[in-house]
Write an enzyme that holds these catalytic residues in place. Structure first.
Site, short mmCIF file in Angstrom:
data_model
loop_
_atom_site.label_atom_id
_atom_site.label_comp_id
_atom_site.label_asym_id
_atom_site.label_seq_id
_atom_site.Cartn_x
_atom_site.Cartn_y
_atom_site.Cartn_z
N TYR A 27 -30.14 10.36 -0.33
CA TYR A 27 -29.38 10.18 0.91
C TYR A 27 -28.57 11.41 1.33
O TYR A 27 -27.94 11.39 2.40
CB TYR A 27 -28.46 8.96 0.76
N ASN A 78 -28.18 1.39 11.35
CA ASN A 78 -28.79 1.53 10.03
C ASN A 78 -28.42 0.28 9.26
O ASN A 78 -27.32 0.18 8.71
CB ASN A 78 -28.30 2.80 9.32
N HIS A 84 -34.85 -4.85 5.57
CA HIS A 84 -36.09 -5.36 4.99
C HIS A 84 -36.09 -6.87 4.81
O HIS A 84 -37.09 -7.44 4.40
CB HIS A 84 -36.34 -4.66 3.64
N ASP A 91 -32.47 -11.57 14.89
CA ASP A 91 -32.16 -12.51 15.97
C ASP A 91 -30.94 -12.06 16.77
O ASP A 91 -30.89 -12.24 18.00
CB ASP A 91 -31.90 -13.92 15.40
N HIS A 104 -32.77 5.35 9.75
CA HIS A 104 -32.66 5.48 8.29
C HIS A 104 -32.53 6.95 7.92
O HIS A 104 -33.20 7.80 8.51
CB HIS A 104 -33.89 4.91 7.57
N LEU A 105 -31.70 7.21 6.93
CA LEU A 105 -31.57 8.57 6.41
C LEU A 105 -32.86 9.00 5.71
O LEU A 105 -33.36 10.10 5.91
CB LEU A 105 -30.42 8.63 5.40
N SER A 106 -33.39 8.12 4.87
CA SER A 106 -34.56 8.46 4.07
C SER A 106 -35.84 8.03 4.78
O SER A 106 -35.81 7.21 5.69
CB SER A 106 -34.47 7.76 2.70
N ARG A 115 -39.70 -1.43 0.95
CA ARG A 115 -38.97 -0.77 2.04
C ARG A 115 -39.87 -0.45 3.24
O ARG A 115 -39.42 0.06 4.25
CB ARG A 115 -38.34 0.55 1.55
C1 DQA Z 1 -31.68 3.21 4.17
C2 DQA Z 1 -33.01 2.80 3.54
C3 DQA Z 1 -32.94 1.39 2.98
O1 DQA Z 1 -34.19 1.02 2.39
C4 DQA Z 1 -31.86 1.31 1.92
O2 DQA Z 1 -31.73 -0.03 1.45
C5 DQA Z 1 -30.56 1.85 2.35
C6 DQA Z 1 -30.52 3.05 3.19
C7 DQA Z 1 -31.68 4.67 4.66
O3 DQA Z 1 -30.82 5.01 5.46
O4 DQA Z 1 -32.50 5.47 4.21
O5 DQA Z 1 -29.50 1.38 1.95
O6 DQA Z 1 -31.44 2.39 5.31
#
Ligand code: DQA
Length: 154
Positions: A27, A78, A84, A91, A104-106, A115
């Protein structure tokens, strides 16, 4: 002609309060305060008021998303682990009737199979992932452009 100031709500889900300390190899080293301050400055440059909030609780995120019906023009979200799993957050996004960008960061698609599924992507305008903190900046630019885009009837 002067543009109206857009109001953007940025929401961070569970465990993102630990950014900077949490799995930095995935991250990165930026903490949430830094990411939020950078987004707020970018918003100012682009003519948007940006407010950021973080919660580890699904119901709290649902309540904030619901606020968008009245108080916000768009949402940058985020949802972290809830991405997931959460039908309730999906909703709430549908009910808010305001454009939402999933961030998402990753690169979640390069990670564990659980994921790869997003419960919320289908009710979002777009998804930005894999660029670290820059995912938020790209998402904010995309959301602001989307909101300023003239839309006709057809
Ligand atoms: C995340 C990716 C998700 O799978 C994970 O549970 C996170 C961070 C991301 O920003 O990469 O907590 O949302």
């Amino acid at each position: 002609m002067a543009q109206t100031l857009l109001r953007i709500l940025v929401l961070h889900g569970p465990n993102l309060n630990l950014l900077g300390e949490r799995e930095p190899e995935i991250y990165g080293s930026a903490d949430l305060d830094t990411i939020e301050a950078d987004l707020s400055s970018l918003g100012f440059e682009l003519g948007a008021l940006v407010a950021s909030r973080q919660s580890n609780h699904e119901g709290q995120l649902v309540e904030w998303i619901q606020e968008a019906r009245q108080d916000w023009d768009g949402i940058l979200l985020n949802a972290a682990g809830y991405t997931h799993t959460s039908v309730a957050i999906r909703d709430a996004i549908s009910a808010a009737e305001k454009p939402c960008i999933e961030v998402h960061l990753s690169n979640v698609h390069a990670r564990e199979p659980f994921r790869h599924r997003s419960m919320i992507a289908a009710v979002c305008v777009g998804v930005v992932l894999g660029f670290g903190p820059n995912s938020y900046a790209l998402g904010l630019r995309g959301l602001i452009d989307y909101l300023r885009m003239p839309r006709g009837n057809g």
